[in-house]
Design a protein around this motif. Structure first.
Motif: not given
Length: 313
Positions: A149, A155-156, A159-160
């Motif tokens: 994650l 992971g996240l 994306f951010l």
């Protein structure tokens, strides 16, 4: 002409010569049989291993055993307290334990209060299943989920657009530890509090509603005072484990980049003591943890009894 006495009646009137404790054992023998497995377990795995504490006072060698190893006195305690890394690990342990006490201990109480206000049984069971499930998953699996994650590659965070993972950042690693521990254990902790809330008489709530009390007032003046004893007992037990912050969680998640903020007594003992074969050193550190835990348990129990009237004994 004398009256004949029935021998059976005479024997019945004769006081028993058996000691009282044997009478009690005979009377409650079925309960004792049920207790026997638990007592045997405690004796074998909790009390008998306490003999190994003597290793902390010896230059223990596997080839010579406990009896054959030379006596060393307080040598390993001096080595432990003279180590700068020990004090760093102790500081990290106290900080992380305090964080978990402040944020993790109230979480199950609040969740139990919220679940108690849910009247739709089907929805309530779904929520309980969701929050209980992480408790039954090992930290190895949850650690893999967290690594995936918070990976900066896939992971996240990617994306951010965040380039630094909290698992690699000393500034945010402790916050991640606390948050992930809440995620895993908050549901399981609510079971005890929900059971305590179930034991509250509905008449108290009915009386409160008749007096015009709101939901919040019912919680504040009826629910919380009714489960105060349970909260105090669990808080006392928690302070007794103040130097145990969860070896498996930290061992799975930490890495050399965050040793300065994440290396606690349990991981320090594992790295420096057990993995290097310094069993006397590891035992001395473990004994130190146990003594501090016992002292904290006695102190908090005494303070609680004076302030609230509730305690373990």
């Amino acid at each position: 002409m004398g009256l004949s006495v029935n021998p059976a009646a005479k024997a019945a009137r004769k006081p028993s010569a058996l000691p009282n404790w044997i009478k009690r054992v005979r009377k409650h023998k079925h309960y004792l049989i049920l207790l026997a497995p638990g007592i045997i377990y405690l004796l074998l795995f909790n009390y008998w291993p306490m003999f190994g504490i003597t290793i902390a006072f010896k230059d223990f060698k596997l080839s010579e055993g406990i009896f054959g190893s030379d006596w060393a006195g307080l040598k390993w305690f001096r080595i432990l307290f003279d180590s700068p890394d020990f004090w760093v690990a102790l500081r990290n342990t106290l900080i992380i334990s305090l964080y978990k006490l402040v944020f993790n201990f109230p979480a199950p109480i609040m969740l139990a209060l919220l679940l108690n206000e849910v009247f739709h049984s089907g929805f309530k069971r779904i929520i309980q299943t969701i929050v209980y499930f992480p408790h039954f998953v090992s930290w190895v699996i949850l650690g893999g989920i967290l690594f995936s994650l918070f990976s900066t590659d896939s992971g996240l965070l990617e994306f951010l657009g965040i380039s630094t993972s909290p698992l690699m950042d000393p500034g945010s690693f402790r916050s991640l530890l606390v948050a992930s521990d809440v995620w895993k254990e908050v549901g399981w902790g609510t079971i005890i509090y929900l059971a305590a809330i179930t034991g509250i008489s509905p008449d108290l709530y009915d009386a409160g509603r008749m007096d015009g009390a709101s939901r919040f007032q019912l919680i504040w003046h009826i629910t919380l005072p009714s489960i105060a004893g349970t909260i105090v007992v669990l808080l006392i037990l928690r302070t007794g484990h103040i130097l145990n912050v969860g070896f498996d969680q930290i061992f799975v998640l930490y890495n050399p980049l965050v040793y300065s903020v994440a290396d606690v007594l349990e991981t320090y003992v594992y790295r420096v003591g057990i993995s290097m074969g310094r069993f006397s050193f590891a035992t001395a550190a473990g004994m130190f943890q146990s003594v501090i835990g016992l002292v904290m348990l006695l102190i908090t129990n005494q303070i609680s009894k004076r302030l609230t009237g509730h305690g373990i004994w």
